[in-house]
Write an enzyme that holds these catalytic residues in place. Sequence first.
Site, PDB file in Angstrom:
ATOM      1  N   SER A  35      39.516  47.881  50.638  1.00 20.23           N
ATOM      2  CA  SER A  35      38.081  47.659  50.440  1.00 20.23           C
ATOM      3  C   SER A  35      37.306  48.008  51.711  1.00 20.23           C
ATOM      4  O   SER A  35      36.070  48.088  51.667  1.00 20.23           O
ATOM      5  CB  SER A  35      37.812  46.206  50.047  1.00 20.23           C
ATOM      6  OG  SER A  35      38.430  45.318  50.967  1.00 20.23           O
ATOM      7  N   GLU A 172      43.415  40.433  39.748  1.00 21.92           N
ATOM      8  CA  GLU A 172      42.009  40.818  39.942  1.00 21.92           C
ATOM      9  C   GLU A 172      41.339  41.136  38.613  1.00 21.92           C
ATOM     10  O   GLU A 172      41.904  41.841  37.767  1.00 21.92           O
ATOM     11  CB  GLU A 172      41.900  42.038  40.873  1.00 21.92           C
ATOM     12  CG  GLU A 172      40.457  42.519  41.046  1.00 21.92           C
ATOM     13  CD  GLU A 172      40.205  43.464  42.212  1.00 21.92           C
ATOM     14  OE1 GLU A 172      41.142  43.761  42.973  1.00 21.92           O
ATOM     15  OE2 GLU A 172      39.038  43.900  42.352  1.00 21.92           O
TER      16      GLU A 172
HETATM   17  N1  LIG Z   1      32.690  44.809  48.778  1.00 25.24           N
HETATM   18  C1  LIG Z   1      33.654  44.963  47.874  1.00 25.24           C
HETATM   19  N2  LIG Z   1      34.055  43.907  47.146  1.00 25.24           N
HETATM   20  C2  LIG Z   1      35.025  44.035  46.217  1.00 25.24           C
HETATM   21  O1  LIG Z   1      35.388  43.008  45.574  1.00 25.24           O
HETATM   22  C3  LIG Z   1      35.633  45.313  46.037  1.00 25.24           C
HETATM   23  C4  LIG Z   1      35.178  46.395  46.830  1.00 25.24           C
HETATM   24  N3  LIG Z   1      34.196  46.184  47.739  1.00 25.24           N
HETATM   25  N4  LIG Z   1      35.667  47.652  46.727  1.00 25.24           N
HETATM   26  C5  LIG Z   1      36.832  47.843  45.904  1.00 25.24           C
HETATM   27  C6  LIG Z   1      36.799  46.983  44.742  1.00 25.24           C
HETATM   28  C7  LIG Z   1      35.685  47.258  43.757  1.00 25.24           C
HETATM   29  N5  LIG Z   1      35.527  45.971  43.133  1.00 25.24           N
HETATM   30  C8  LIG Z   1      34.634  45.674  42.122  1.00 25.24           C
HETATM   31  C9  LIG Z   1      33.384  46.243  42.081  1.00 25.24           C
HETATM   32  C10 LIG Z   1      32.488  45.927  41.074  1.00 25.24           C
HETATM   33  C11 LIG Z   1      32.853  45.051  40.081  1.00 25.24           C
HETATM   34  C12 LIG Z   1      31.902  44.712  39.000  1.00 25.24           C
HETATM   35  O2  LIG Z   1      30.732  44.986  39.128  1.00 25.24           O
HETATM   36  N6  LIG Z   1      32.371  44.126  37.919  1.00 25.24           N
HETATM   37  C13 LIG Z   1      31.550  43.675  36.803  1.00 25.24           C
HETATM   38  C14 LIG Z   1      32.460  43.488  35.618  1.00 25.24           C
HETATM   39  C15 LIG Z   1      31.842  43.938  34.334  1.00 25.24           C
HETATM   40  C16 LIG Z   1      32.773  43.641  33.164  1.00 25.24           C
HETATM   41  O3  LIG Z   1      33.711  44.404  32.933  1.00 25.24           O
HETATM   42  O4  LIG Z   1      32.549  42.596  32.518  1.00 25.24           O
HETATM   43  C17 LIG Z   1      30.937  42.307  37.145  1.00 25.24           C
HETATM   44  O5  LIG Z   1      29.860  42.027  36.649  1.00 25.24           O
HETATM   45  O6  LIG Z   1      31.553  41.555  37.926  1.00 25.24           O
HETATM   46  C18 LIG Z   1      34.111  44.463  40.110  1.00 25.24           C
HETATM   47  C19 LIG Z   1      35.010  44.775  41.146  1.00 25.24           C
HETATM   48  C20 LIG Z   1      36.392  44.993  43.759  1.00 25.24           C
HETATM   49  N7  LIG Z   1      36.608  45.560  45.076  1.00 25.24           N
HETATM   50  C1  LIG Z   2      40.111  42.243  47.316  1.00 20.78           C
HETATM   51  C2  LIG Z   2      41.526  42.549  47.636  1.00 20.78           C
HETATM   52  C3  LIG Z   2      42.473  41.959  46.646  1.00 20.78           C
HETATM   53  C4  LIG Z   2      41.804  43.983  47.944  1.00 20.78           C
HETATM   54  O1  LIG Z   2      42.678  44.613  47.385  1.00 20.78           O
HETATM   55  C5  LIG Z   2      41.017  44.650  48.986  1.00 20.78           C
HETATM   56  O2  LIG Z   2      40.231  43.986  49.690  1.00 20.78           O
HETATM   57  O3  LIG Z   2      41.186  45.864  49.148  1.00 20.78           O
HETATM   58 MG   LIG Z   3      42.671  46.688  47.880  1.00 13.30          MG
END
Ligand SMILES: Nc1nc(=O)c2c([nH]1)NC[C@@H]1CN(c3ccc(C(=O)N[C@@H](CCC(=O)O)C(=O)O)cc3)CN21
Ligand SMILES: CC(C)C(=O)C(=O)O
Ligand SMILES: [Mg+2]
Length: 255
Positions: A35, A172
């Site tokens: 990340s 996750e």
């Molecule tokens: N700053 C940051 N935080 C993270 O948690 C993260 C990163 N970067 N980069 C890599 C991935 C990307 N991630 C993400 C990014 C966006 C959502 C998101 O917007 N999810 C929607 C889900 C919608 C659905 O399917 O219901 C949400 O509303 O949470 C989830 C994980 C988790 N990881």
């Molecule tokens: C959020 C965690 C599980 C991760 O894989 C990351 O920070 O890259």
């Molecule tokens: Mg990761």
Amino acid sequence: MKEKGEKIVCLTAYDYCLARILDESGIDILLVGDSLGSVVQGHDSTLPVTVDDVIYHTKAVVRGRRRALVVSDMPFMTFQLGVDEAKRNAGRLVQEGGAESVKLEGGVTQAATIEGLVKMGVPVMGHVGLTPQSVHQFGGYRIQGRGEADARAILDDAMAVEQAGAFAVVLEGMPVQLAREITQRVSIPTIGIGAGMHCDGQILVVHDMLGLFDDFTPKFVKRYANLKETIGGAVRSYMEEVRTEAFPAEEHTFH
Ligand SMILES: Nc1nc(=O)c2c([nH]1)NC[C@@H]1CN(c3ccc(C(=O)N[C@@H](CCC(=O)O)C(=O)O)cc3)CN21
Ligand SMILES: CC(C)C(=O)C(=O)O
Ligand SMILES: [Mg+2]
């Protein structure tokens, strides 16, 4: 800790200063996550991150840590090409970076790789469900395991990761009931992010929970601080004082 019902508290870390603050606060695990591609490098995915990037950040985190376990993420393309390639890259994270363990995304398909790394003496953390390195296959960062067949596949992934010898597994982006079932069915600790309250531990990206990063805010993030505002305020005060010659004052001046 799982047996005792003590929650395992994890955060990501990418540099010396923050690693030291988290470690001195008593965090159990520091993850040098890929990340860093979003919060350190400004990319919109984790795909451009290289093993050299993670080694660089792991070295800094290890210097700031006294007691927490350091886990380094294996970036995209550093473990999918075969067990030998995975061993070489995991070995570099441990030998050059100073990590004690590595994490890689995938379940059933990565079981042989996890087993290979464990056999060479590198503890492995698994990661199943919403695995961000598969963002293009998912068609975005979507919650996984909502259908019955998808939920079954993620349970199979978690069990394969345990069977392969992983010491813990990140769950996750999945429904709370699925994460609860997995947590009951595996003997290794589950570390949740966007997977509800029943996991054995939790992890967040530290920039998200401190309010430093707001390019996107997933529903599972809770802001425990708003450092973006705090830092902006400090910078505005500094600018004002330089412009009005209030800084530097007598006490900051050499004679
Ligand atoms: N700053 C940051 N935080 C993270 O948690 C993260 C990163 N970067 N980069 C890599 C991935 C990307 N991630 C993400 C990014 C966006 C959502 C998101 O917007 N999810 C929607 C889900 C919608 C659905 O399917 O219901 C949400 O509303 O949470 C989830 C994980 C988790 N990881
Ligand atoms: C959020 C965690 C599980 C991760 O894989 C990351 O920070 O890259
Ligand atoms: Mg990761």
